[in-house]
Design an enzyme around this catalytic site. Structure first.
Site, PDB file in Angstrom:
ATOM      1  N   LYS A 177      15.599  14.752   5.163  1.00  0.00           N
ATOM      2  CA  LYS A 177      14.239  15.184   4.829  1.00  0.00           C
ATOM      3  C   LYS A 177      13.244  14.407   5.675  1.00  0.00           C
ATOM      4  CE  LYS A 177      11.053  13.812   2.418  1.00  0.00           C
ATOM      5  NZ  LYS A 177       9.982  14.035   3.415  1.00  0.00           N
ATOM      6  N   GLU A 251      14.720   0.733   4.290  1.00  0.00           N
ATOM      7  CA  GLU A 251      14.087   0.091   5.457  1.00  0.00           C
ATOM      8  C   GLU A 251      12.584   0.274   5.284  1.00  0.00           C
ATOM      9  OE1 GLU A 251      15.573  -1.573   7.706  1.00  0.00           O
ATOM     10  OE2 GLU A 251      17.639  -0.865   7.850  1.00  0.00           O
ATOM     11  N   CYS A 285       7.188  -0.844  12.384  1.00  0.00           N
ATOM     12  CA  CYS A 285       7.426  -1.673  11.198  1.00  0.00           C
ATOM     13  C   CYS A 285       7.683  -3.135  11.527  1.00  0.00           C
ATOM     14  CB  CYS A 285       8.595  -1.098  10.410  1.00  0.00           C
ATOM     15  SG  CYS A 285      10.054  -0.853  11.437  1.00  0.00           S
ATOM     16  N   GLU A 384       0.196  -4.752   5.642  1.00  0.00           N
ATOM     17  CA  GLU A 384       0.633  -4.024   6.834  1.00  0.00           C
ATOM     18  C   GLU A 384      -0.480  -3.042   7.209  1.00  0.00           C
ATOM     19  OE1 GLU A 384       3.698  -0.923   6.409  1.00  0.00           O
ATOM     20  OE2 GLU A 384       4.730  -1.897   8.072  1.00  0.00           O
TER      21      GLU A 384
END
Ligand code: NAD
Length: 484
Positions: A177, A251, A285, A384
């Site tokens: 997906k 992750e 990331c 972040e």
């Protein structure tokens, strides 16, 4: 490669979505429609999971590891032959500079398929262990089953391949997906699967939003979830999988630090800074977005980082001279601008950037931005940002540098810059993080990648990236000839 993708890929066929729902993918640099892609509803996810379940016990189950490896190699070749087009398509979808996209989306996925093909050929899937008691045990690694693979938009091809290649190598079947933002490129895997002769239902591709993802994770026909995305979504998925006792790898996000030691070669750091700290316009990331500078070199570091970032070419992601392209969406740009505003209003100094580039008001561009004099407790140092924004933080000695580095909820990447490699290794050992680079950072296909703390659970890549796709079965043999 057509711009529109009207159908989903389920059970080896192109199938119109049950809901008829489509997403218009918008080109990040121009804000113009790039193409429409079919989106999966719950009914489509159900069909895909059913197909994957059937395929698990179909002809795929009888493939030897060597036969699966051959199919993987063919998928890799099919991806590689499309690599140039795929790289450009992803750059248009999410703004990734083509200089990066050609490797990350055009080439790396093919390499991952050949890496896992090679690995599975010689992988011990069954061994006999003598028992301390009597008899012996046959320990077998079996495919874990139907895998729900959920991926974000930032490195859509590479992150999908990190799941698909080991899952297929292990003999699993998959429902992928992808994110709506990058739904168009995802179907390249379907083309490759068809060309490679992957049996029907082994790989199914159903792009969709959060709702579809949640439905897939909770689906009773799914045996394992492999997720890459934000920490918030990862927590929700982890909670659900905990309740279901469903194996999951996560992750997630990061806020990594670059520790510049007193011995560091600043010119070397400057050369590598764009790749290590600002790759994919900061939408990476593991990017080292907190720059830790020793107090006695602080001004030099601020000047070097500022000059390097100021000199970066901002522009069309399809131009190979471009270092910084647009962000993926208006929402992402607005989020990043709001974070810059937060840093500004907290009183931190912006040494370059700070807004929308005057030459690029069309497209979701944000100027590469540097904050200096930042305290690690600031929101811009803790959250972040996922855009081209760096913060520079001073430290008195290396103990303080390590303390600041580890004062983060995340633990995914990070770098250490030093002319003494052993010193770099020693410092890297003190960094609370799943991965660290000394004088550079790269995702090495042969080494496990993943985070600790709020950056995730489990590892991808390397031989360790294969193990989550197996379940272990021990068969005890009581009659081994040693009994009277
Ligand atoms: P996101 O979490 O919003 O979405 C990622 C994917 O998960 C999408 O396909 C989305 O539709 C789906 N999703 C979202 N909520 C879900 C839920 N509750 N259940 C099931 N599926 C759900 O993340 P994003 O904005 O697309 O990606 C950016 C984030 O991904 C950043 O935080 C970044 O750090 C992280 N990321 C991590 C890695 C890594 O390897 N650690 C790599 C790339 C990106």
């Amino acid at each position: 490669m057509t711009a529109n993708r009207d159908d989903l890929f389920i059970d080896g066929r192109w199938i119109a979505p049950r809901s008829g729902e489509k997403v218009e993918v918008i080109e990040a640099a121009t804000e113009k429609p790039l193409g429409k892609a079919a989106l999966g509803s719950h009914a489509d996810i159900d069909l895909a999971v059913d197909a994957a379940r059937r395929a698990l016990s179909g002809s795929w189950a009888s493939y030897t590891a060597a036969e699966r490896a051959t199919v993987l190699d063919r998928i890799g070749a099919a991806l590689k032959s499309r690599g140039r087009d795929t790289a450009a398509l992803v750059s248009r979808e999410n703004g990734m500079p083509i200089s990066l996209s050609k490797g990350a989306n055009g080439y790396a996925p093919a390499l991952m398929f050949s890496y896992y093909a090679k690995l599975i050929r010689d992988y011990p899937t069954s061994e006999v262990r003598p028992s301390d008691f009597r008899g012996r045990s046959v320990v077998t690694r079996q495919p874990v089953g139907v895998v729900a693979a959920i991926t974000p938009w930032n490195y859509p091809q590479g992150l999908a391949a990190m799941k698909l290649a080991p899952a297929l190598a292990a003999g699993c079947t998959v429902v992928l997906k992808p994110s709506p933002e990058t739904a168009l490129d995802a179907f390249v895997f379907a083309e490759a699967a068809l060309e490679a002769g992957l049996p029907a239902g082994v790989l199914n591709i159903v792009p969709g939003g959060r709702e579809s993802g949640a439905h897939l994770v909770a689906h009773p026909g799914v045996d394992k979830v492999a997720f890459t995305g934000s920490t918030d979504a990862g927590r929700a998925i982890g909670e659900l999988c905990g309740r279901l006792l469903r194996p999951v790898t996560l992750e997630l996000g990061g806020k990594s630090a670059a520790i510049i030691t007193e011995s560091a070669d600043l010119d070397d750091f400057a050369r590598n800074l764009p790749e290590v700290s600002l790759a994919n316009n900061g939408q990476t990331c593991h990017a080292s977005t907190r720059i830790l500078a020793p107090r006695n070199r602080y001004d030099d570091v601020v000047e070097m980082v500022t000059e390097t970032v100021r000199s970066l070419t901002v522009g069309d992601p399809l131009d190979k001279a471009t270092a910084i392209g647009p962000l993926v969406s208006a929402a992402q740009r607005d989020r990043v601008l709001a974070m810059i505003e937060d840093g500004r209003s907290a009183g931190y100094r912006i040494t370059t950037g700070g807004g929308i580039p005057a030459a690029h008001t069309k497209g979701w561009f944000v100027e590469p931005t540097v904050f200096s004099g930042v305290d690690n407790s600031a929101r811009i140092a803790q959250d972040e940002i996922f855009g081209p924004v760096l913060v520079i933080i001073g430290y008195a000695d290396e103990d303080e540098a390590v303390r600041i580095t580890n004062d983060s909820v995340y633990g995914l990447g990070g770098t250490v810059w030093t002319t003494d490699e052993q010193h770099g290794l020693d410092l890297a050992a003190r960094v609370e993080s799943g991965t660290v680079g000394v004088n550079y950072y790269a995702l090495d296909m042969a080494a496990p990648f993943g985070g600790i703390k709020a950056s995730g659970l489990g590892r991808e890549l390397g031989p360790e990236g294969l193990t989550p796709y197996f379940t272990l079965k021990s068969v005890y043999l009581g009659t081994d000839g040693s009994r009277p």
